[in-house]
Design a protein around this motif. Structure first.
Motif, short mmCIF file in Angstrom:
data_model
loop_
_atom_site.label_atom_id
_atom_site.label_comp_id
_atom_site.label_asym_id
_atom_site.label_seq_id
_atom_site.Cartn_x
_atom_site.Cartn_y
_atom_site.Cartn_z
N UNK A 1 -30.18 -20.97 -13.91
CA UNK A 1 -29.66 -21.97 -14.85
C UNK A 1 -30.66 -22.13 -15.99
N UNK A 2 -30.24 -22.94 -16.98
CA UNK A 2 -31.14 -23.13 -18.12
C UNK A 2 -32.26 -24.13 -17.80
N UNK A 3 -31.87 -25.30 -17.23
CA UNK A 3 -32.81 -26.42 -17.07
C UNK A 3 -32.84 -26.90 -15.62
N UNK A 4 -33.95 -27.57 -15.19
CA UNK A 4 -34.09 -27.97 -13.78
C UNK A 4 -32.95 -28.83 -13.24
N UNK A 5 -32.41 -29.77 -14.05
CA UNK A 5 -31.37 -30.65 -13.49
C UNK A 5 -30.06 -29.91 -13.19
N UNK A 6 -29.98 -28.65 -13.65
CA UNK A 6 -28.78 -27.84 -13.35
C UNK A 6 -28.92 -27.08 -12.02
N UNK B 1 -33.08 -16.88 2.30
CA UNK B 1 -34.05 -17.04 1.21
C UNK B 1 -33.31 -17.57 -0.01
N UNK B 2 -33.99 -18.39 -0.78
CA UNK B 2 -33.39 -18.92 -2.02
C UNK B 2 -34.34 -18.64 -3.17
N UNK B 3 -33.82 -18.07 -4.24
CA UNK B 3 -34.61 -17.86 -5.45
C UNK B 3 -33.91 -18.54 -6.61
N UNK B 4 -34.63 -19.47 -7.27
CA UNK B 4 -34.05 -20.20 -8.40
C UNK B 4 -34.71 -19.75 -9.70
N UNK B 5 -33.88 -19.61 -10.73
CA UNK B 5 -34.39 -19.23 -12.05
C UNK B 5 -34.13 -20.37 -13.04
N UNK B 6 -35.11 -20.60 -13.93
CA UNK B 6 -34.90 -21.45 -15.10
C UNK B 6 -35.14 -20.56 -16.32
N UNK B 7 -34.18 -20.56 -17.23
CA UNK B 7 -34.35 -19.67 -18.40
C UNK B 7 -35.03 -20.36 -19.57
N UNK B 8 -34.97 -21.71 -19.61
CA UNK B 8 -35.47 -22.37 -20.83
C UNK B 8 -36.61 -23.35 -20.58
N UNK B 9 -37.11 -23.37 -19.33
CA UNK B 9 -38.27 -24.21 -19.01
C UNK B 9 -39.05 -23.50 -17.92
N UNK B 10 -40.32 -23.87 -17.77
CA UNK B 10 -41.11 -23.31 -16.68
C UNK B 10 -41.41 -24.41 -15.68
N UNK B 11 -41.20 -24.15 -14.41
CA UNK B 11 -41.49 -25.10 -13.32
C UNK B 11 -42.02 -24.33 -12.12
N UNK B 12 -42.97 -24.90 -11.41
CA UNK B 12 -43.45 -24.19 -10.21
C UNK B 12 -42.31 -24.13 -9.19
N UNK B 13 -42.32 -23.08 -8.42
CA UNK B 13 -41.27 -22.90 -7.41
C UNK B 13 -40.01 -22.24 -7.95
N UNK B 14 -40.01 -21.94 -9.27
CA UNK B 14 -38.85 -21.24 -9.84
C UNK B 14 -39.36 -20.03 -10.65
N UNK B 15 -38.49 -19.06 -10.83
CA UNK B 15 -38.84 -17.94 -11.71
C UNK B 15 -38.38 -18.29 -13.12
N UNK B 16 -39.11 -17.82 -14.11
CA UNK B 16 -38.76 -18.09 -15.49
C UNK B 16 -38.05 -16.87 -16.07
#
Ligand SMILES: Cc1cc2nc3c(=O)[nH]c(=O)nc-3n(C[C@H](O)[C@H](O)[C@H](O)COP(=O)(O)OP(=O)(O)OC[C@H]3O[C@@H](n4cnc5c(N)ncnc54)[C@H](O)[C@@H]3O)c2cc1C
Ligand SMILES: NC(=O)c1ccc[n+]([C@@H]2O[C@H](COP(=O)([O-])OP(=O)(O)OC[C@H]3O[C@@H](n4cnc5c(N)ncnc54)[C@H](OP(=O)(O)O)[C@@H]3O)[C@@H](O)[C@H]2O)c1
Length: 247
Positions: free
Chosen positions: A143-148, A167-182
């Motif tokens: 998704x784009x942002x964490x709340x999504x 296993x779960x892998x989450x991506x954020x495309x428009x923000x960086x957060x630990x625990x997610x791929x950018x």
């Protein structure tokens, strides 16, 4: 069989400004996890209808649909105004081929999604079928942002239940957060970050991949997988990739 059956809204959950889950009581015919219903509203003398994937598992009620409102979207701008007790119409027969009965066996199953495309995979994960047929299952949600990154409670419950097999892998495309791929999924397939984060090999020998959501993501991800020797699955020519485009 009638063209439309009447459903009753039992709940409308608002996750963000644009993301909603609509829960509906309706007597549609049996469906397989991963399939979609057609939802419709009467607009003047016409029925305005669009497909929406079931998020609930086939045995669960009410039926649940996860959707994003589009700024000028004719149906989603109406769906988001529905309240408990309102009527929404459904086509009586669900359909769609993003289902495990269309997917060959393998060692691991990858469920790759953007945005609301995570919905049908939640339905699949809540059934026993992936756990009977695959040693490991990887859910990827971009998704784009964490709340999504919605449905985290359901995903946590599945992780508790399935332990190391999920296993779960989450991506954020428009923000960086630990625990997610950018960034985006296809790039992370190319540079190995997706597999490294999942701790599961994505390979022509062991993997089956289902992809759902943004059609450009579906195309780019399919291309990245083809470069690893995978191909689209067809009944007469078995492969590794099964997809659904949302538009
Ligand atoms: C098989 C199938 C299953 C689908 N399941 C879902 C679902 O479970 N949840 C859901 O939200 N949508 C789903 N869709 C999309 C949905 O059917 C509608 O197209 C969408 O809700 C927009 O309807 P609208 O009338 O408001 O706007 P439209 O005028 O029909 O669409 C406007 C534009 O919005 C974009 N768009 C459409 N859907 C999405 C989306 N989901 N995410 C991001 N951008 C989008 C496209 O660029 C589209 O051209 C599915 C589509 C298909 C083909
Ligand atoms: N999400 C919002 O903040 C927002 C706000 C208002 C309106 N909208 C509208 O709502 C609709 C839905 O937005 P959405 O964010 O749910 O869906 P989306 O546009 O499909 O984006 C979901 C994810 O898919 C990624 N993606 C897009 N193209 C890709 C590709 N070719 N390969 C790999 N990944 C790709 C996006 O990355 P990128 O970010 O790199 O594109 C994003 O991380 C859009 O039409 C949008 O205009 C969205």
């Amino acid at each position: 069989m009638p063209k439309w059956i009447e459903g009753t809204v039992v709940n409308q959950k608002r996750w963000t400004e644009t993301l909603f889950t609509l829960c509906v009581d309706a007597e549609v015919t049996a469906f397989e996890a991963g399939q979609f219903a057609k939802l419709a509203l009467a607009v003047g003398s016409e029925m305005l209808a669009r497909p929406y994937s079931f998020v609930n598992a086939p045995k669960e009620r009410p039926h649940e649909f996860y959707y994003v409102t589009l700024p000028e979207g004719p149906l989603t701008q109406r769906l988001c105004k529905l309240e408990s007790g309102d009527t929404v119409y459904l086509a009586p027969r669900p359909s769609g081929f993003l289902v495990l009965s269309e997917v060959p066996d393998g060692t691991n199953l990858w469920l790759i999604s953007t945005g609301t495309g995570v919905g049908p995979f939640l339905s699949i994960l809540k059934t026993d079928v992936p756990w009977q047929r695959f040693q490991q299952v990887v859910l990827v949600h971009a998704v784009r942002h964490p709340d999504e990154l919605t449905y985290r409670d359901s995903i946590e419950r599945l992780l508790d239940e399935r332990g190391e097999r999920m296993r779960v892998v989450s991506f954020l495309s428009r923000e960086e957060r630990s625990g997610t791929l950018h960034g985006r999924i296809p790039a992370a397939i190319e540079d190995g970050r997706l597999e490294a984060t999942a701790g599961v090999a994505l390979s022509v020998k062991t993997s089956q991949v289902m992809i759902c959501g943004n059609p450009e993501m579906v195309t780019d991800t399919t291309e990245a997988l083809k470069r690893r020797g995978m191909k689209k699955h067809r009944r007469r020519d078995p492969g590794h990739i099964t997809v659904e485009n949302y538009w």
